[in-house]
Design an enzyme around this catalytic site. Structure first.
Site, short mmCIF file in Angstrom:
data_model
loop_
_atom_site.label_atom_id
_atom_site.label_comp_id
_atom_site.label_asym_id
_atom_site.label_seq_id
_atom_site.Cartn_x
_atom_site.Cartn_y
_atom_site.Cartn_z
CG HIS A 32 23.34 -7.80 -31.49
ND1 HIS A 32 22.40 -8.52 -30.77
CD2 HIS A 32 23.72 -6.79 -30.68
CE1 HIS A 32 22.22 -7.95 -29.60
NE2 HIS A 32 23.01 -6.89 -29.51
CG ASN A 62 13.91 6.70 -31.29
OD1 ASN A 62 15.03 6.68 -30.78
ND2 ASN A 62 13.40 5.65 -31.91
NE ARG A 91 23.79 10.31 -39.39
CZ ARG A 91 24.75 10.14 -40.27
NH1 ARG A 91 26.02 10.04 -39.87
NH2 ARG A 91 24.49 10.08 -41.57
CB ILE A 140 27.98 1.69 -33.81
CG1 ILE A 140 27.70 3.08 -33.21
CG2 ILE A 140 29.01 1.78 -34.93
CD1 ILE A 140 28.85 3.68 -32.44
CB ALA A 163 19.53 0.55 -27.93
CG LEU A 164 17.70 -4.58 -27.50
CD1 LEU A 164 18.20 -6.02 -27.50
CD2 LEU A 164 16.49 -4.43 -28.40
CD GLU A 165 18.94 -3.64 -22.05
OE1 GLU A 165 18.85 -4.83 -22.39
OE2 GLU A 165 19.77 -2.84 -22.54
CG PHE A 193 26.62 -0.95 -25.80
CD1 PHE A 193 27.29 -1.92 -25.08
CD2 PHE A 193 26.80 -0.91 -27.17
CE1 PHE A 193 28.13 -2.83 -25.70
CE2 PHE A 193 27.63 -1.81 -27.81
CZ PHE A 193 28.30 -2.78 -27.08
#
Length: 155
Positions: A92, A117, A131, A86, A60-62, A26
């Site tokens: 969310h 991380n 970044r 973002i 990111a949750l996975e 994503f």
């Protein structure tokens, strides 16, 4: 007194280290920037391409689940989380940022493995783009340094 203290100096040699990377897809352009910067830095540090495993996941949750699977395998000296969250117009953002960050941290602590991380959490695309190159390289350096420190401390 400092002369009597055993100080462990940072070791940024990636030679022989096995690195696992879990990358969210994503926000793909930002994630690809993170990936490219991370891989370039790992190469500079001496990590062989054949010693790097890259797994991609939807978001990111996975990432924590894949890191956990990598950690359980015992095949890696350190892990890297790459992704970009973002801010949008809903809650969310907070949920994904907090849960992915907590999950990544938990993997390192639960499985006694260094995890760098580099899941960015930014207010907008511009911040993420600024970044991504810096943080991708930072993640590689953190992974290598912490893998070496971890090995030294474990004897």
């Amino acid at each position: 007194m400092l002369d009597a203290i055993q100080c462990i100096e940072p070791n940024f040699s990636g030679k022989g280290l096995k690195i696992g990377i879990a990358m969210a897809r994503f926000n793909t352009p930002v994630c690809h920037g993170l990936r490219d910067a991370c891989l370039a830095e790992l190469e500079k540090l001496g990590v062989a391409a054949g010693d790097i495993t890259l797994a991609t996941v939807p978001g990111a949750l996975e990432v924590p689940l894949v890191l956990q699977t990598m950690a359980k395998s015992g095949r890696f000296d350190a892990l890297v989380a790459l992704g970009a969250v973002i801010r949008g117009e809903t809650y969310h953002f907070e949920l994904v940022s907090n849960e992915s960050g907590a999950g990544v941290t938990r993997v390192g602590l639960d499985f006694d493995i260094p995890v760098a991380n580099a899941i960015l959490t930014t207010e907008n695309d511009e911040q993420a783009e600024v970044r991504m190159l810096e943080k991708g390289g930072d993640a590689a350096r953190v992974a290598v340094e912490m893998a070496n420190l971890h090995k030294t401390l474990r004897g």
